[in-house]
Design a protein around this motif. Structure first.
Motif, mmCIF file in Angstrom:
data_model
loop_
_atom_site.group_PDB
_atom_site.id
_atom_site.type_symbol
_atom_site.label_atom_id
_atom_site.label_comp_id
_atom_site.label_asym_id
_atom_site.label_seq_id
_atom_site.Cartn_x
_atom_site.Cartn_y
_atom_site.Cartn_z
ATOM 1 N N LEU A 385 0.811 -1.213 0.000
ATOM 2 C CA LEU A 385 0.000 0.000 0.000
ATOM 3 C C LEU A 385 0.845 1.264 0.000
ATOM 4 N N GLY A 386 2.073 1.186 0.474
ATOM 5 C CA GLY A 386 2.957 2.350 0.437
ATOM 6 C C GLY A 386 2.977 3.127 1.730
ATOM 7 N N ARG A 387 2.069 4.089 1.842
ATOM 8 C CA ARG A 387 2.088 4.971 2.999
ATOM 9 C C ARG A 387 1.849 4.275 4.339
ATOM 10 N N PRO A 388 1.006 3.250 4.420
ATOM 11 C CA PRO A 388 0.847 2.570 5.715
ATOM 12 C C PRO A 388 2.144 2.003 6.277
ATOM 13 N N PHE A 389 3.111 1.704 5.427
ATOM 14 C CA PHE A 389 4.398 1.245 5.942
ATOM 15 C C PHE A 389 5.069 2.363 6.738
ATOM 16 N N LEU A 390 5.001 3.599 6.248
ATOM 17 C CA LEU A 390 5.594 4.735 6.953
ATOM 18 C C LEU A 390 4.845 5.045 8.230
ATOM 19 N N THR A 391 3.517 4.986 8.196
ATOM 20 C CA THR A 391 2.750 5.270 9.407
ATOM 21 C C THR A 391 2.932 4.155 10.445
ATOM 22 N N ALA A 392 3.180 2.927 9.984
ATOM 23 C CA ALA A 392 3.505 1.847 10.924
ATOM 24 C C ALA A 392 4.830 2.143 11.622
ATOM 25 N N CYS A 393 5.806 2.666 10.870
ATOM 26 C CA CYS A 393 7.078 3.063 11.481
ATOM 27 C C CYS A 393 6.868 4.150 12.518
ATOM 28 N N ALA A 394 5.938 5.074 12.251
ATOM 29 C CA ALA A 394 5.631 6.126 13.223
ATOM 30 C C ALA A 394 5.072 5.531 14.511
ATOM 31 N N GLY A 395 4.206 4.524 14.391
ATOM 32 C CA GLY A 395 3.692 3.854 15.584
ATOM 33 C C GLY A 395 4.783 3.161 16.359
ATOM 34 N N GLY A 396 5.705 2.487 15.657
ATOM 35 C CA GLY A 396 6.830 1.845 16.338
ATOM 36 C C GLY A 396 7.716 2.851 17.041
ATOM 37 N N ALA A 397 7.932 4.012 16.412
ATOM 38 C CA ALA A 397 8.744 5.055 17.034
ATOM 39 C C ALA A 397 8.092 5.566 18.309
ATOM 40 N N ALA A 398 6.771 5.754 18.290
ATOM 41 C CA ALA A 398 6.071 6.240 19.479
ATOM 42 C C ALA A 398 6.143 5.219 20.612
ATOM 43 N N GLY A 399 5.932 3.937 20.303
ATOM 44 C CA GLY A 399 6.038 2.911 21.336
ATOM 45 C C GLY A 399 7.441 2.815 21.902
ATOM 46 N N GLY A 400 8.468 2.897 21.024
ATOM 47 C CA GLY A 400 9.844 2.863 21.502
ATOM 48 C C GLY A 400 10.172 4.045 22.386
ATOM 49 N N ALA A 401 9.678 5.235 22.018
ATOM 50 C CA ALA A 401 9.918 6.420 22.847
ATOM 51 C C ALA A 401 9.263 6.263 24.216
ATOM 52 N N PHE A 402 8.084 5.636 24.272
ATOM 53 C CA PHE A 402 7.393 5.416 25.544
ATOM 54 C C PHE A 402 8.237 4.528 26.461
ATOM 55 N N VAL A 403 8.700 3.390 25.935
ATOM 56 C CA VAL A 403 9.500 2.477 26.752
ATOM 57 C C VAL A 403 10.833 3.123 27.128
ATOM 58 N N GLY A 404 11.449 3.839 26.186
ATOM 59 C CA GLY A 404 12.719 4.480 26.474
ATOM 60 C C GLY A 404 12.607 5.575 27.510
ATOM 61 N N ALA A 405 11.489 6.293 27.514
ATOM 62 C CA ALA A 405 11.302 7.356 28.503
ATOM 63 C C ALA A 405 11.255 6.787 29.920
ATOM 64 N N PHE A 406 10.631 5.640 30.115
ATOM 65 C CA PHE A 406 10.609 5.019 31.444
ATOM 66 C C PHE A 406 11.980 4.504 31.832
#
Length: 495
Positions: A385-406
């Motif tokens: 699909l194209g763009r959903p791959f990039l938005t999936a990366c955005a979700g992974g980045a947000a989850g990683g930032a959450f765990v890293g912040a703790f």
């Protein structure tokens, strides 16, 4: 189920050029990996359209067909049954000097093109050393998690030591397997690679002194084993090129073990131990000082690594951190990429509610995605699909930032073994603040990745025509994509 695997294998064979075009076949967790004689004979369009094929990856060494976990093992077994038994090697034909020179020029040019990116090629070869070890790593990791859970609950005290022994035995001897695979991958004799690497974990090395200190069994870990076997391969090749047949049988294995073993004891184990300590120190510092940023980058960039097939090259880092700290802090951060992928796939499922075929693919791939196996969703949903791959990366980045912040606040989350991610990683979690806090932080990261991946994809991943499936158009108001062959009004061309 076996009939389906046999039918899929039979359908795959002619599309990759037939049995004569297949030099070897193997598989990892999700991919059928083929070594082909001539890749131009592959009908890639038909291959991608074949039901059961989730995607195709072509790298410098193998042609990889993504089939999904569980399925790939059965299909590979049926595929190998369709291949003829290897015939004895024929003597090389007599050729003229001019023909040999022309053939050498072709091989040189082909090798030059294949090695155009040395870094990428090196990472792939390191990954190929560890890919065959993944089933054992997963099995032992799950057993380690079960043993730890039983110990914490006080259940089955007679069985817990047995489970711990089963889980730990492979990790205690993993250096031997790494050495075996390294020699095989780089053109040496596998058993000699294992013999050289075995010295890394041999208890008797405690009596050897290097750089003024006694060695520790296991010092350097898989990094030392990798370096030792690689050195042994080069020593073996050097010897075989210089000794005649009779001497080769006696001197080559002896000198390979002797020279490589001594260098390993007096240089490589110490150096690899220093590198391993530096990796542990760097991981602790990064999470303690830049946890949110580190998590954002790791969670956001992991899906592209999976897409390129380079994520397996991180296994030595995971193993090194487990040896140094008892757990790997990288795995929970990288697992957030799978959460973003699941959220993105759920948004596509909701938005494209009339695309029955795509929704069926998502339903079949989501269970694996929830368990951290993201390739079916990557090649079956987001990447096409194209763009959903990039938005999936955005979700992974947000989850990683959450765990890293703790982690910056003292609630570091790690995995005690290399194994599955997603929800299956919970039994393997560990942390400085206790297993309950580690589970809460990790669960919060997954939910964050799901939510951000869903919202980013729902709002931005399918707008316009750039991110919709082939053969689909947007409705006149620019809302949900509509299959091109569905009856209904089309937007008027601009005047």
């Amino acid at each position: 189920m076996h009939t389906d695997a046999r039918a899929l294998a039979a359908a795959l064979l002619p599309l990759v050029g037939g049995a004569a075009n297949v030099r070897s076949a193997a598989h990892c967790v999700t991919r059928l990996r083929l070594a082909l004689a001539d890749r131009s004979r592959v009908d890639e369009a038909a291959l991608r359209a074949l039901p059961g094929v989730l995607g195709v990856v072509e790298d410098g060494e193998s042609y990889q067909i993504v089939l999904g976990p569980g399925v790939v093992g059965r299909v590979t077994a049926e595929f190998e049954r369709l291949l003829p038994s290897p015939a004895p090697a024929a003597p090389p034909p007599v050729t003229t000097a001019a023909e040999l020179a022309a053939r050498g020029a072709q091989l040189k040019e082909r090798r030059k093109r294949r090695n155009a990116t040395p870094g990428k090629a090196a990472l792939r070869r390191v990954a190929d050393v560890f890919v065959p070890l993944i089933p054992a790593l997963i099995g032992c990791g799950i057993l380690a998690g079960v043993a730890g859970l039983l110990a914490n609950l006080g259940w089955l005290p007679a069985l817990t030591p047995a489970l711990s022994a089963l889980a730990s035995a492979f990790m205690a001897l993993i250096a031997v397997f790494v050495g075996h695979n390294t020699a095989r991958e780089f053109g040496g004799t596998p058993v000699l690679g294992g013999a050289v690497a075995a010295v890394v974990v041999y208890p008797g090395v405690a009596e050897v002194t290097a750089f003024g200190a006694a060695l520790t069994p296991g010092q350097g870990g898989v990094l030392g084993a990798l370096a030792a076997a690689l050195l042994g391969t080069y020593v073996e090749k050097w010897c075989r090129a210089r000794f005649p047949g009779t001497l080769d049988v006696l001197l080559t294995p002896t000198l390979t073990v002797l020279v490589s073993g001594l260098v390993t004891l007096y240089v490589l184990m110490y150096a690899a131990g220093q590198v391993a300590s530096a990796i542990g120190t760097a991981a602790t510092w990064l999470l303690g000082h830049t946890g949110a940023l580190a998590g954002l980058l790791l969670g956001g960039l992991f899906l592209p690594l999976v897409m390129l097939g380079l994520h397996q090259a991180l296994i030595p880092l995971h193993t090194t951190l487990i040896e140094q700290q008892g757990h790997t802090v990288l795995l929970p951060l990288l697992a957030m990429a799978g959460a973003g992928q699941v959220g993105a796939a759920a948004a596509v499922y909701v938005r494209l509610r009339h695309d029955t075929s795509l929704r069926t693919t998502i339903r079949s791939a989501l269970p694996a995605g929830l368990l951290g196996v993201g390739e079916p969703l990557i090649y079956g949903v987001s990447l096409p699909l194209g763009r959903p791959f990039l938005t999936a990366c955005a979700g992974g980045a947000a989850g990683g930032a959450f765990v890293g912040a703790f982690a910056m606040r003292g609630a570091e989350v790690g995995a005690t073994a290399i194994g599955p991610s997603g929800w299956a990683l919970f039994p393997l979690l560990a942390g400085d603040a206790g297993p309950a806090v580690a589970a809460a932080v990790y669960g919060g990261g997954l939910l964050t990745g799901y939510a951000v991946g869903f919202l980013a994809t729902y709002c931005f991943g399918l707008n316009g025509t750039a991110g919709v499936p082939v053969g689909a158009v947007c409705d006149p108001e620019g809302h949900e994509p509509r299959p091109a062959d569905r009856p209904g009004p089309r937007p008027a061309p601009p005047r």
